[in-house]
Design a protein around this motif. Structure first.
Motif, PDB file in Angstrom:
ATOM      1  N   PRO A 171       0.813  -1.228   0.000  1.00 15.50           N
ATOM      2  CA  PRO A 171       0.000   0.000   0.000  1.00 15.50           C
ATOM      3  C   PRO A 171       0.842   1.271   0.000  1.00 15.50           C
ATOM      4  CG  PRO A 171      -0.927  -1.598   1.523  1.00 15.50           C
ATOM      5  CD  PRO A 171       0.393  -2.152   1.076  1.00 15.50           C
ATOM      6  N   ILE A 172       2.003   1.223   0.652  1.00 10.86           N
ATOM      7  CA  ILE A 172       2.906   2.374   0.661  1.00 10.86           C
ATOM      8  C   ILE A 172       3.675   2.456  -0.654  1.00 10.86           C
ATOM      9  CG2 ILE A 172       5.036   3.280   1.690  1.00 10.86           C
ATOM     10  CD1 ILE A 172       2.901   3.857   3.546  1.00 10.86           C
ATOM     11  N   LEU A 173       4.211   1.337  -1.111  1.00  7.82           N
ATOM     12  CA  LEU A 173       5.062   1.316  -2.302  1.00  7.82           C
ATOM     13  C   LEU A 173       4.293   1.628  -3.578  1.00  7.82           C
ATOM     14  CD1 LEU A 173       7.211  -1.858  -1.530  1.00  7.82           C
ATOM     15  CD2 LEU A 173       7.916   0.530  -1.353  1.00  7.82           C
ATOM     16  N   SER A 174       2.991   1.367  -3.584  1.00  8.86           N
ATOM     17  CA  SER A 174       2.208   1.560  -4.806  1.00  8.86           C
ATOM     18  C   SER A 174       1.919   3.032  -5.094  1.00  8.86           C
ATOM     19  CB  SER A 174       0.889   0.790  -4.707  1.00  8.86           C
ATOM     20  OG  SER A 174       0.116   1.264  -3.614  1.00  8.86           O
ATOM     21  N   SER A 175       2.232   3.914  -4.162  1.00 10.89           N
ATOM     22  CA  SER A 175       1.985   5.348  -4.366  1.00 10.89           C
ATOM     23  C   SER A 175       3.291   6.046  -4.727  1.00 10.89           C
ATOM     24  CB  SER A 175       1.407   5.980  -3.100  1.00 10.89           C
ATOM     25  OG  SER A 175       0.164   5.392  -2.767  1.00 10.89           O
ATOM     26  N   PRO A 176       3.419   6.546  -5.958  1.00 12.60           N
ATOM     27  CA  PRO A 176       4.652   7.245  -6.356  1.00 12.60           C
ATOM     28  C   PRO A 176       4.905   8.459  -5.467  1.00 12.60           C
ATOM     29  CG  PRO A 176       3.267   6.771  -8.270  1.00 12.60           C
ATOM     30  CD  PRO A 176       2.440   6.489  -7.054  1.00 12.60           C
ATOM     31  N   ILE A 177       6.160   8.695  -5.162  1.00 12.86           N
ATOM     32  CA  ILE A 177       6.553   9.834  -4.329  1.00 12.86           C
ATOM     33  C   ILE A 177       6.864  11.036  -5.206  1.00 12.86           C
ATOM     34  CG2 ILE A 177       8.246  10.701  -2.687  1.00 12.86           C
ATOM     35  CD1 ILE A 177       6.369   8.619  -1.504  1.00 12.86           C
ATOM     36  N   PHE A 178       6.130  12.139  -4.979  1.00 10.85           N
ATOM     37  CA  PHE A 178       6.357  13.374  -5.720  1.00 10.85           C
ATOM     38  C   PHE A 178       6.627  14.565  -4.811  1.00 10.85           C
ATOM     39  CE2 PHE A 178       3.674  10.974  -8.760  1.00 10.85           C
ATOM     40  CZ  PHE A 178       4.530  10.990  -9.846  1.00 10.85           C
ATOM     41  N   ASN A 179       6.276  14.443  -3.539  1.00 14.18           N
ATOM     42  CA  ASN A 179       6.324  15.601  -2.657  1.00 14.18           C
ATOM     43  C   ASN A 179       7.295  15.397  -1.505  1.00 14.18           C
ATOM     44  OD1 ASN A 179       4.195  17.272  -3.889  1.00 14.18           O
ATOM     45  ND2 ASN A 179       2.842  15.595  -3.294  1.00 14.18           N
ATOM     46  N   ILE A 180       8.145  16.376  -1.312  1.00 14.41           N
ATOM     47  CA  ILE A 180       9.061  16.402  -0.182  1.00 14.41           C
ATOM     48  C   ILE A 180       8.767  17.667   0.614  1.00 14.41           C
ATOM     49  CG2 ILE A 180      11.458  16.438   0.567  1.00 14.41           C
ATOM     50  CD1 ILE A 180      10.719  13.879  -0.856  1.00 14.41           C
ATOM     51  N   ASP A 181       8.354  17.511   1.858  1.00 15.44           N
ATOM     52  CA  ASP A 181       8.020  18.647   2.704  1.00 15.44           C
ATOM     53  C   ASP A 181       8.724  18.455   4.042  1.00 15.44           C
ATOM     54  OD1 ASP A 181       6.956  20.665   4.223  1.00 15.44           O
ATOM     55  OD2 ASP A 181       4.865  20.278   3.678  1.00 15.44           O
ATOM     56  N   THR A 182       9.789  19.223   4.251  1.00 16.74           N
ATOM     57  CA  THR A 182      10.576  19.042   5.469  1.00 16.74           C
ATOM     58  C   THR A 182       9.848  19.520   6.716  1.00 16.74           C
ATOM     59  OG1 THR A 182      11.677  21.154   5.004  1.00 16.74           O
ATOM     60  CG2 THR A 182      12.795  19.148   4.280  1.00 16.74           C
ATOM     61  N   HIS A 196      13.993   3.705  -0.938  1.00 16.14           N
ATOM     62  CA  HIS A 196      13.980   3.114  -2.274  1.00 16.14           C
ATOM     63  C   HIS A 196      14.765   1.805  -2.338  1.00 16.14           C
ATOM     64  CE1 HIS A 196      12.554   7.186  -3.466  1.00 16.14           C
ATOM     65  NE2 HIS A 196      11.831   6.455  -4.287  1.00 16.14           N
ATOM     66  N   TYR A 197      15.818   1.690  -1.541  1.00 12.38           N
ATOM     67  CA  TYR A 197      16.531   0.419  -1.492  1.00 12.38           C
ATOM     68  C   TYR A 197      15.637  -0.665  -0.902  1.00 12.38           C
ATOM     69  CZ  TYR A 197      19.946  -3.146  -0.260  1.00 12.38           C
ATOM     70  OH  TYR A 197      20.620  -4.340  -0.137  1.00 12.38           O
ATOM     71  N   ALA A 198      15.016  -0.365   0.232  1.00  9.75           N
ATOM     72  CA  ALA A 198      14.134  -1.339   0.870  1.00  9.75           C
ATOM     73  C   ALA A 198      12.954  -1.680  -0.029  1.00  9.75           C
ATOM     74  CB  ALA A 198      13.637  -0.803   2.214  1.00  9.75           C
ATOM     75  N   GLY A 199      12.425  -0.673  -0.734  1.00 10.29           N
ATOM     76  CA  GLY A 199      11.338  -0.939  -1.670  1.00 10.29           C
ATOM     77  C   GLY A 199      11.776  -1.870  -2.784  1.00 10.29           C
ATOM     78  N   GLY A 200      12.997  -1.676  -3.287  1.00  6.51           N
ATOM     79  CA  GLY A 200      13.524  -2.567  -4.323  1.00  6.51           C
ATOM     80  C   GLY A 200      13.681  -3.989  -3.816  1.00  6.51           C
ATOM     81  N   VAL A 201      14.145  -4.131  -2.566  1.00  2.59           N
ATOM     82  CA  VAL A 201      14.278  -5.459  -1.965  1.00  2.59           C
ATOM     83  C   VAL A 201      12.911  -6.128  -1.837  1.00  2.59           C
ATOM     84  CG1 VAL A 201      14.929  -6.707   0.134  1.00  2.59           C
ATOM     85  CG2 VAL A 201      16.407  -4.892  -0.738  1.00  2.59           C
ATOM     86  N   ALA A 202      11.915  -5.369  -1.384  1.00  8.77           N
ATOM     87  CA  ALA A 202      10.574  -5.922  -1.207  1.00  8.77           C
ATOM     88  C   ALA A 202       9.975  -6.363  -2.537  1.00  8.77           C
ATOM     89  CB  ALA A 202       9.666  -4.892  -0.534  1.00  8.77           C
ATOM     90  N   PHE A 203      10.071  -5.510  -3.544  1.00  7.24           N
ATOM     91  CA  PHE A 203       9.530  -5.870  -4.855  1.00  7.24           C
ATOM     92  C   PHE A 203      10.276  -7.077  -5.437  1.00  7.24           C
ATOM     93  CE2 PHE A 203       7.685  -1.453  -5.469  1.00  7.24           C
ATOM     94  CZ  PHE A 203       6.371  -1.900  -5.539  1.00  7.24           C
TER      95      PHE A 203
END
Length: 442
Positions: A171-182, A196-203
Protein backbone atom coordinates in the motif's frame (compact mmCIF):
# COMPACT_ATOMS: atom_id res chain seq x y z
CA UNK A 1 -3.76 29.27 27.66
CA UNK A 2 -0.93 27.67 29.64
CA UNK A 3 -1.37 24.88 32.19
CA UNK A 4 -1.65 25.79 35.82
CA UNK A 5 1.71 26.22 37.44
CA UNK A 6 3.57 27.16 34.25
CA UNK A 7 4.92 30.51 33.21
CA UNK A 8 5.23 32.25 29.88
CA UNK A 9 8.90 31.36 29.81
CA UNK A 10 8.13 27.72 30.47
CA UNK A 11 10.87 27.58 33.10
CA UNK A 12 8.73 26.67 36.12
CA UNK A 13 8.04 23.05 36.79
CA UNK A 14 4.46 21.82 36.66
CA UNK A 15 2.87 18.58 37.71
CA UNK A 16 1.68 15.90 35.34
CA UNK A 17 -1.77 16.22 36.89
CA UNK A 18 -2.03 19.90 35.90
CA UNK A 19 -0.66 19.13 32.46
CA UNK A 20 -3.26 16.42 31.82
CA UNK A 21 -6.04 18.77 32.96
CA UNK A 22 -4.79 21.35 30.48
CA UNK A 23 -4.54 18.81 27.65
CA UNK A 24 -8.06 17.52 28.28
CA UNK A 25 -9.53 21.02 28.00
CA UNK A 26 -11.54 21.38 24.80
CA UNK A 27 -11.16 24.16 22.26
CA UNK A 28 -7.39 24.47 22.54
CA UNK A 29 -5.32 26.00 19.72
CA UNK A 30 -3.08 23.13 18.67
CA UNK A 31 -0.08 25.32 17.97
CA UNK A 32 -0.28 26.59 21.56
CA UNK A 33 -0.67 23.05 22.90
CA UNK A 34 2.43 21.96 21.04
CA UNK A 35 4.41 24.96 22.27
CA UNK A 36 3.40 24.20 25.86
CA UNK A 37 4.36 20.54 25.58
CA UNK A 38 7.67 21.45 23.98
CA UNK A 39 8.69 24.09 26.54
CA UNK A 40 7.03 23.41 29.91
CA UNK A 41 9.21 22.78 32.92
CA UNK A 42 12.92 22.38 32.22
CA UNK A 43 14.78 20.35 29.64
CA UNK A 44 15.95 17.89 32.29
CA UNK A 45 12.52 17.32 33.85
CA UNK A 46 10.22 17.51 30.84
CA UNK A 47 10.60 13.91 29.63
CA UNK A 48 10.58 12.61 33.20
CA UNK A 49 7.19 14.24 33.83
CA UNK A 50 5.73 13.04 30.50
CA UNK A 51 6.86 9.47 31.15
CA UNK A 52 5.40 9.39 34.68
CA UNK A 53 2.04 8.25 36.02
CA UNK A 54 -0.37 10.39 38.00
CA UNK A 55 0.02 10.57 41.81
CA UNK A 56 -2.98 8.26 42.11
CA UNK A 57 -1.15 5.68 40.00
CA UNK A 58 -3.56 6.15 37.14
CA UNK A 59 -2.27 6.12 33.56
CA UNK A 60 -2.66 9.67 32.13
CA UNK A 61 -3.39 8.14 28.73
CA UNK A 62 -6.62 6.77 30.17
CA UNK A 63 -7.81 10.34 30.66
CA UNK A 64 -6.94 11.46 27.14
CA UNK A 65 -8.43 10.62 23.79
CA UNK A 66 -6.12 9.74 20.89
CA UNK A 67 -8.25 11.67 18.41
CA UNK A 68 -9.27 14.71 20.45
CA UNK A 69 -6.03 15.02 22.43
CA UNK A 70 -3.58 13.85 19.77
CA UNK A 71 -0.62 16.04 20.74
CA UNK A 72 -0.81 15.28 24.44
CA UNK A 73 -1.24 11.58 23.76
CA UNK A 74 1.68 11.67 21.29
CA UNK A 75 4.09 13.42 23.67
CA UNK A 76 3.27 11.14 26.60
CA UNK A 77 3.33 7.99 24.49
CA UNK A 78 6.67 8.76 22.83
CA UNK A 79 8.23 9.87 26.12
CA UNK A 80 7.17 6.73 27.93
CA UNK A 81 8.51 4.52 25.13
CA UNK A 82 11.84 6.34 24.89
CA UNK A 83 12.64 7.18 28.51
CA UNK A 84 15.08 4.72 30.16
CA UNK A 85 13.77 2.24 32.72
CA UNK A 86 10.15 3.12 32.01
CA UNK A 87 7.75 0.25 31.17
CA UNK A 88 6.41 0.85 27.64
CA UNK A 89 2.66 1.29 27.08
CA UNK A 90 0.64 -1.77 26.14
CA UNK A 91 0.40 -2.73 22.47
CA UNK A 92 -3.38 -2.01 22.37
CA UNK A 93 -2.71 1.60 23.47
CA UNK A 94 -0.13 2.02 20.71
CA UNK A 95 -2.43 0.43 18.13
CA UNK A 96 -5.34 2.63 19.19
CA UNK A 97 -3.30 5.81 18.84
CA UNK A 98 -1.91 4.92 15.40
CA UNK A 99 -5.42 4.09 14.21
CA UNK A 100 -7.29 7.07 15.69
CA UNK A 101 -4.88 10.03 16.00
CA UNK A 102 -5.67 13.31 14.24
CA UNK A 103 -3.05 13.69 11.46
CA UNK A 104 -3.44 17.47 11.20
CA UNK A 105 -2.73 17.89 14.90
CA UNK A 106 0.18 15.43 14.85
CA UNK A 107 1.90 17.45 12.11
CA UNK A 108 2.60 20.18 14.67
CA UNK A 109 5.14 17.78 16.24
CA UNK A 110 6.84 15.84 13.42
CA UNK A 111 9.88 15.05 15.57
CA UNK A 112 7.69 13.31 18.15
CA UNK A 113 5.98 11.25 15.42
CA UNK A 114 9.36 10.07 14.17
CA UNK A 115 10.52 9.40 17.73
CA UNK A 116 7.40 7.32 18.37
CA UNK A 117 7.96 5.19 15.28
CA UNK A 118 11.61 4.55 16.17
CA UNK A 119 10.66 3.74 19.76
CA UNK A 120 8.05 1.27 18.55
CA UNK A 121 10.69 -0.58 16.53
CA UNK A 122 13.13 -0.53 19.44
CA UNK A 123 10.54 -1.77 21.94
CA UNK A 124 9.36 -4.56 19.65
CA UNK A 125 12.84 -6.07 19.41
CA UNK A 126 12.67 -9.53 17.89
CA UNK A 127 8.86 -9.36 17.79
CA UNK A 128 8.92 -6.67 15.12
CA UNK A 129 5.99 -8.14 13.24
CA UNK A 130 3.68 -7.19 16.13
CA UNK A 131 4.03 -3.49 15.34
CA UNK A 132 3.74 -3.73 11.54
CA UNK A 133 0.04 -2.82 11.56
CA UNK A 134 0.34 0.25 13.80
CA UNK A 135 3.43 1.36 11.88
CA UNK A 136 1.48 1.04 8.64
CA UNK A 137 -1.39 3.09 10.10
CA UNK A 138 1.09 5.74 11.22
CA UNK A 139 2.88 5.86 7.85
CA UNK A 140 -0.30 5.97 5.76
CA UNK A 141 -2.35 8.37 7.90
CA UNK A 142 0.28 10.93 8.88
CA UNK A 143 1.23 12.34 5.42
CA UNK A 144 -1.31 14.73 3.84
CA UNK A 145 -1.19 12.68 0.62
CA UNK A 146 0.23 9.26 -0.33
CA UNK A 147 2.76 11.05 -2.56
CA UNK A 148 4.52 12.71 0.41
CA UNK A 149 7.73 11.07 1.60
CA UNK A 150 8.23 11.14 5.38
CA UNK A 151 10.70 9.67 7.86
CA UNK A 152 8.04 7.04 8.60
CA UNK A 153 8.41 5.49 5.15
CA UNK A 154 11.92 4.03 5.57
CA UNK A 155 11.15 2.97 9.15
CA UNK A 156 8.07 1.05 8.03
CA UNK A 157 9.79 -0.44 4.98
CA UNK A 158 12.68 -1.57 7.18
CA UNK A 159 10.27 -3.43 9.43
CA UNK A 160 8.48 -5.08 6.48
CA UNK A 161 11.70 -6.28 4.87
CA UNK A 162 13.21 -7.44 8.15
CA UNK A 163 10.16 -9.52 9.02
CA UNK A 164 9.71 -10.72 5.42
CA UNK A 165 6.19 -9.26 5.29
CA UNK A 166 6.81 -7.82 1.84
CA UNK A 167 3.19 -7.63 0.71
CA UNK A 168 2.38 -5.53 3.77
CA UNK A 169 4.51 -2.77 2.26
CA UNK A 170 2.59 -2.64 -1.04
CA UNK A 171 0.00 0.00 0.00
CA UNK A 172 2.91 2.37 0.66
CA UNK A 173 5.06 1.32 -2.30
CA UNK A 174 2.21 1.56 -4.81
CA UNK A 175 1.99 5.35 -4.37
CA UNK A 176 4.65 7.25 -6.36
CA UNK A 177 6.55 9.83 -4.33
CA UNK A 178 6.36 13.37 -5.72
CA UNK A 179 6.32 15.60 -2.66
CA UNK A 180 9.06 16.40 -0.18
CA UNK A 181 8.02 18.65 2.70
CA UNK A 182 10.58 19.04 5.47
CA UNK A 183 7.95 20.62 7.73
CA UNK A 184 6.28 17.19 7.87
CA UNK A 185 9.46 15.29 8.70
CA UNK A 186 13.10 16.09 9.17
CA UNK A 187 13.99 14.08 6.10
CA UNK A 188 17.61 13.33 5.34
CA UNK A 189 19.35 12.25 2.15
CA UNK A 190 19.70 8.81 3.70
CA UNK A 191 15.94 8.44 4.25
CA UNK A 192 15.41 8.61 0.50
CA UNK A 193 18.13 6.01 -0.13
CA UNK A 194 16.85 3.61 2.51
CA UNK A 195 13.23 3.90 1.37
CA UNK A 196 13.98 3.11 -2.27
CA UNK A 197 16.53 0.42 -1.49
CA UNK A 198 14.13 -1.34 0.87
CA UNK A 199 11.34 -0.94 -1.67
CA UNK A 200 13.52 -2.57 -4.32
CA UNK A 201 14.28 -5.46 -1.96
CA UNK A 202 10.57 -5.92 -1.21
CA UNK A 203 9.53 -5.87 -4.85
CA UNK A 204 12.34 -8.26 -5.73
CA UNK A 205 11.29 -10.71 -3.03
CA UNK A 206 7.78 -10.61 -4.52
CA UNK A 207 9.32 -11.21 -7.98
CA UNK A 208 7.90 -7.93 -9.23
CA UNK A 209 11.06 -7.27 -11.15
CA UNK A 210 10.11 -4.09 -13.01
CA UNK A 211 9.13 -2.28 -9.83
CA UNK A 212 12.27 -3.62 -8.15
CA UNK A 213 14.36 -2.22 -10.98
CA UNK A 214 12.69 1.19 -10.70
CA UNK A 215 13.21 1.53 -6.95
CA UNK A 216 16.80 0.27 -7.01
CA UNK A 217 17.65 2.62 -9.89
CA UNK A 218 16.27 5.61 -7.96
CA UNK A 219 18.53 4.67 -5.07
CA UNK A 220 21.56 4.17 -7.32
CA UNK A 221 21.15 7.43 -9.21
CA UNK A 222 20.45 9.73 -6.26
CA UNK A 223 22.93 12.59 -6.77
CA UNK A 224 25.90 12.96 -4.47
CA UNK A 225 29.57 13.84 -4.66
CA UNK A 226 30.52 10.68 -2.78
CA UNK A 227 28.32 7.61 -3.32
CA UNK A 228 26.91 5.94 -0.23
CA UNK A 229 27.56 2.29 0.55
CA UNK A 230 23.85 1.52 0.19
CA UNK A 231 23.99 2.78 -3.41
CA UNK A 232 26.65 0.23 -4.30
CA UNK A 233 24.56 -2.52 -2.73
CA UNK A 234 21.57 -1.29 -4.73
CA UNK A 235 23.63 -1.31 -7.95
CA UNK A 236 24.65 -4.92 -7.35
CA UNK A 237 21.03 -5.95 -6.90
CA UNK A 238 19.97 -3.78 -9.83
CA UNK A 239 22.44 -5.61 -12.08
CA UNK A 240 21.03 -8.99 -11.07
CA UNK A 241 17.42 -7.84 -11.46
CA UNK A 242 18.16 -6.56 -14.98
CA UNK A 243 19.72 -9.90 -15.94
CA UNK A 244 16.44 -11.54 -14.92
CA UNK A 245 14.34 -8.92 -16.71
CA UNK A 246 16.26 -8.38 -19.92
CA UNK A 247 18.93 -11.06 -20.14
CA UNK A 248 21.59 -8.35 -19.81
CA UNK A 249 22.59 -5.46 -17.60
CA UNK A 250 21.51 -2.21 -19.20
CA UNK A 251 23.67 0.90 -19.30
CA UNK A 252 23.07 3.06 -16.23
CA UNK A 253 21.68 6.58 -16.71
CA UNK A 254 24.30 9.21 -17.55
CA UNK A 255 23.72 10.97 -14.25
CA UNK A 256 24.81 7.92 -12.25
CA UNK A 257 27.87 8.63 -10.14
CA UNK A 258 30.82 7.28 -12.19
CA UNK A 259 32.53 6.08 -9.02
CA UNK A 260 29.77 3.50 -8.51
CA UNK A 261 30.16 2.17 -12.04
CA UNK A 262 33.93 1.98 -11.67
CA UNK A 263 33.68 0.06 -8.39
CA UNK A 264 31.12 -2.38 -9.82
CA UNK A 265 33.48 -3.30 -12.68
CA UNK A 266 35.82 -4.83 -10.13
CA UNK A 267 33.16 -7.10 -8.63
CA UNK A 268 31.90 -10.59 -9.55
CA UNK A 269 28.53 -9.03 -10.43
CA UNK A 270 30.09 -7.37 -13.45
CA UNK A 271 31.84 -10.64 -14.37
CA UNK A 272 28.52 -12.49 -14.24
CA UNK A 273 26.80 -9.82 -16.33
CA UNK A 274 29.51 -10.01 -19.03
CA UNK A 275 29.20 -13.81 -19.24
CA UNK A 276 25.40 -13.81 -19.26
CA UNK A 277 23.52 -15.65 -20.68
CA UNK A 278 25.31 -18.98 -20.98
CA UNK A 279 24.38 -22.52 -20.12
CA UNK A 280 23.67 -23.19 -16.48
CA UNK A 281 26.84 -25.29 -16.15
CA UNK A 282 28.99 -22.53 -17.62
CA UNK A 283 27.47 -19.86 -15.41
CA UNK A 284 27.83 -22.07 -12.36
CA UNK A 285 31.51 -22.43 -13.14
CA UNK A 286 31.79 -18.66 -13.62
CA UNK A 287 30.43 -17.84 -10.16
CA UNK A 288 32.10 -20.76 -8.35
CA UNK A 289 35.27 -18.84 -7.56
CA UNK A 290 33.24 -15.94 -6.16
CA UNK A 291 30.62 -17.96 -4.35
CA UNK A 292 31.90 -16.83 -0.95
CA UNK A 293 31.49 -13.18 -1.95
CA UNK A 294 27.88 -13.71 -3.02
CA UNK A 295 27.23 -15.52 0.26
CA UNK A 296 28.93 -12.88 2.37
CA UNK A 297 26.93 -10.13 0.67
CA UNK A 298 23.86 -12.34 0.94
CA UNK A 299 22.91 -12.11 -2.72
CA UNK A 300 23.38 -15.79 -3.51
CA UNK A 301 19.64 -16.49 -3.69
CA UNK A 302 19.20 -13.76 -6.30
CA UNK A 303 22.25 -14.97 -8.24
CA UNK A 304 20.79 -18.48 -8.36
CA UNK A 305 17.57 -17.11 -9.84
CA UNK A 306 19.61 -15.28 -12.48
CA UNK A 307 21.30 -18.55 -13.43
CA UNK A 308 18.07 -20.53 -13.49
CA UNK A 309 16.58 -18.00 -15.89
CA UNK A 310 19.47 -18.23 -18.35
CA UNK A 311 17.93 -21.00 -20.53
CA UNK A 312 14.97 -18.74 -21.27
CA UNK A 313 17.25 -16.04 -22.63
CA UNK A 314 19.23 -18.57 -24.68
CA UNK A 315 15.96 -19.82 -26.19
CA UNK A 316 14.95 -16.23 -26.86
CA UNK A 317 18.15 -15.76 -28.84
CA UNK A 318 17.36 -18.82 -30.94
CA UNK A 319 14.12 -17.18 -32.11
CA UNK A 320 16.23 -14.54 -33.84
CA UNK A 321 18.04 -17.15 -35.92
CA UNK A 322 15.69 -20.07 -36.50
CA UNK A 323 12.10 -20.45 -37.69
CA UNK A 324 11.83 -24.07 -36.54
CA UNK A 325 13.95 -26.16 -34.23
CA UNK A 326 13.54 -29.54 -32.57
CA UNK A 327 13.36 -29.88 -28.82
CA UNK A 328 16.54 -31.96 -28.89
CA UNK A 329 18.41 -29.25 -30.78
CA UNK A 330 17.19 -26.60 -28.36
CA UNK A 331 18.30 -28.79 -25.45
CA UNK A 332 21.83 -28.94 -26.85
CA UNK A 333 21.98 -25.19 -27.46
CA UNK A 334 20.89 -24.24 -23.96
CA UNK A 335 22.68 -27.04 -22.11
CA UNK A 336 19.65 -28.98 -20.87
CA UNK A 337 19.79 -32.76 -21.24
CA UNK A 338 16.11 -33.54 -20.71
CA UNK A 339 13.85 -32.69 -23.68
CA UNK A 340 10.78 -32.68 -21.46
CA UNK A 341 12.41 -30.03 -19.32
CA UNK A 342 13.01 -27.96 -22.46
CA UNK A 343 9.37 -28.45 -23.47
CA UNK A 344 8.26 -27.16 -20.06
CA UNK A 345 10.47 -24.07 -20.42
CA UNK A 346 9.16 -23.32 -23.92
CA UNK A 347 5.54 -23.76 -22.81
CA UNK A 348 6.17 -21.47 -19.84
CA UNK A 349 7.70 -18.82 -22.12
CA UNK A 350 4.72 -19.00 -24.48
CA UNK A 351 2.27 -18.69 -21.59
CA UNK A 352 4.09 -15.66 -20.21
CA UNK A 353 4.29 -14.21 -23.77
CA UNK A 354 8.10 -14.14 -23.71
CA UNK A 355 8.05 -15.80 -27.13
CA UNK A 356 5.45 -16.64 -29.77
CA UNK A 357 5.88 -20.32 -30.61
CA UNK A 358 4.08 -23.65 -31.05
CA UNK A 359 5.20 -27.23 -30.48
CA UNK A 360 4.13 -29.97 -32.89
CA UNK A 361 3.47 -33.60 -31.99
CA UNK A 362 6.93 -34.65 -33.19
CA UNK A 363 8.62 -32.09 -30.93
CA UNK A 364 9.31 -29.42 -33.53
CA UNK A 365 9.13 -25.88 -32.19
CA UNK A 366 7.97 -23.24 -34.66
CA UNK A 367 8.82 -19.66 -33.79
CA UNK A 368 6.73 -16.75 -34.96
CA UNK A 369 7.14 -13.00 -34.71
CA UNK A 370 5.51 -11.71 -31.54
CA UNK A 371 3.03 -8.90 -31.99
CA UNK A 372 1.99 -6.98 -28.94
CA UNK A 373 -1.77 -6.68 -28.62
CA UNK A 374 -3.60 -4.44 -26.20
CA UNK A 375 -7.29 -4.14 -25.48
CA UNK A 376 -9.05 -0.78 -25.54
CA UNK A 377 -9.49 -0.99 -21.77
CA UNK A 378 -5.74 -1.48 -21.29
CA UNK A 379 -4.95 1.46 -23.56
CA UNK A 380 -7.49 3.70 -21.79
CA UNK A 381 -6.03 2.73 -18.42
CA UNK A 382 -2.48 3.52 -19.56
CA UNK A 383 -3.57 6.90 -20.96
CA UNK A 384 -5.42 7.77 -17.74
CA UNK A 385 -2.37 6.86 -15.65
CA UNK A 386 -0.10 8.94 -17.89
CA UNK A 387 -2.44 11.93 -17.63
CA UNK A 388 -2.58 11.64 -13.84
CA UNK A 389 1.20 11.44 -13.57
CA UNK A 390 1.57 14.39 -15.94
CA UNK A 391 -0.79 16.49 -13.83
CA UNK A 392 1.13 15.66 -10.65
CA UNK A 393 4.42 16.63 -12.31
CA UNK A 394 2.95 19.91 -13.57
CA UNK A 395 1.68 20.75 -10.08
CA UNK A 396 5.08 19.93 -8.60
CA UNK A 397 6.82 22.09 -11.21
CA UNK A 398 4.47 25.03 -10.53
CA UNK A 399 5.10 24.71 -6.80
CA UNK A 400 8.87 24.69 -7.26
CA UNK A 401 8.86 27.58 -9.73
CA UNK A 402 6.80 29.68 -7.33
CA UNK A 403 9.25 29.13 -4.48
CA UNK A 404 11.53 32.13 -4.14
CA UNK A 405 13.87 30.17 -1.88
CA UNK A 406 14.19 27.38 -4.46
CA UNK A 407 14.86 29.79 -7.32
CA UNK A 408 17.53 31.68 -5.37
CA UNK A 409 19.29 28.47 -4.40
CA UNK A 410 19.01 27.03 -7.91
CA UNK A 411 20.71 30.10 -9.40
CA UNK A 412 23.32 30.31 -6.67
CA UNK A 413 24.27 26.64 -6.71
CA UNK A 414 23.54 25.64 -10.29
CA UNK A 415 27.12 24.47 -10.81
CA UNK A 416 27.54 22.84 -7.41
CA UNK A 417 27.12 19.13 -6.78
CA UNK A 418 25.29 18.09 -3.65
CA UNK A 419 25.28 14.92 -1.67
CA UNK A 420 24.98 13.27 1.70
CA UNK A 421 26.65 14.66 4.76
CA UNK A 422 28.04 11.25 5.46
CA UNK A 423 28.28 7.82 3.93
CA UNK A 424 25.58 5.26 4.72
CA UNK A 425 26.99 1.95 5.87
CA UNK A 426 23.76 0.11 5.26
CA UNK A 427 24.60 -3.25 6.71
CA UNK A 428 21.90 -3.79 9.34
CA UNK A 429 18.40 -2.78 10.29
CA UNK A 430 17.70 -1.26 13.72
CA UNK A 431 17.26 -4.70 15.25
CA UNK A 432 20.70 -5.80 14.10
CA UNK A 433 19.88 -8.39 11.40
CA UNK A 434 20.85 -8.04 7.77
CA UNK A 435 18.21 -7.01 5.26
CA UNK A 436 19.98 -8.57 2.29
CA UNK A 437 19.06 -12.11 3.23
CA UNK A 438 19.76 -14.46 0.33
CA UNK A 439 16.55 -16.29 1.21
CA UNK A 440 14.53 -13.20 0.31
CA UNK A 441 14.84 -14.23 -3.31
CA UNK A 442 14.66 -18.00 -3.03
Amino acid sequence: MAPAGSSSSGSEAISLEHLVQYLATTGQIQEDVNQTLRTFGTKDTREVILASKLPSGQDPLELLNAQNNTLGYLYILSARMSFPNTPPPSLPLIEAFCKDFNPEHARFAPDRVTALAKAMVQAAGENLKLILEPLRDLATRYPPTPSHLTTLHPIFLTACVTTRHFATALPILSSPIFNIDTSLSELSYNDNLIYHYAGGVAFGALKRWREAEEFLEICVTAPGQIPAAIQLEALKKLTLVQLILYGKATAPPKYTNPTLIRILKNTPYHTLAKAYPQTISSLTATISRDIDIFKAEQNLGLVQQVIQRAPRWLIRRLTLTYLTLGLGDIAKEVGIENEEEVRAVVVSMVESEDINASISVDGTVTFATSTAQFSKAEIDKAVAQAQAQSQLLQELERTMNSSKEYLVKAIKHKDDAWGPDEDVMFNTHPGGSSWTDENLYS
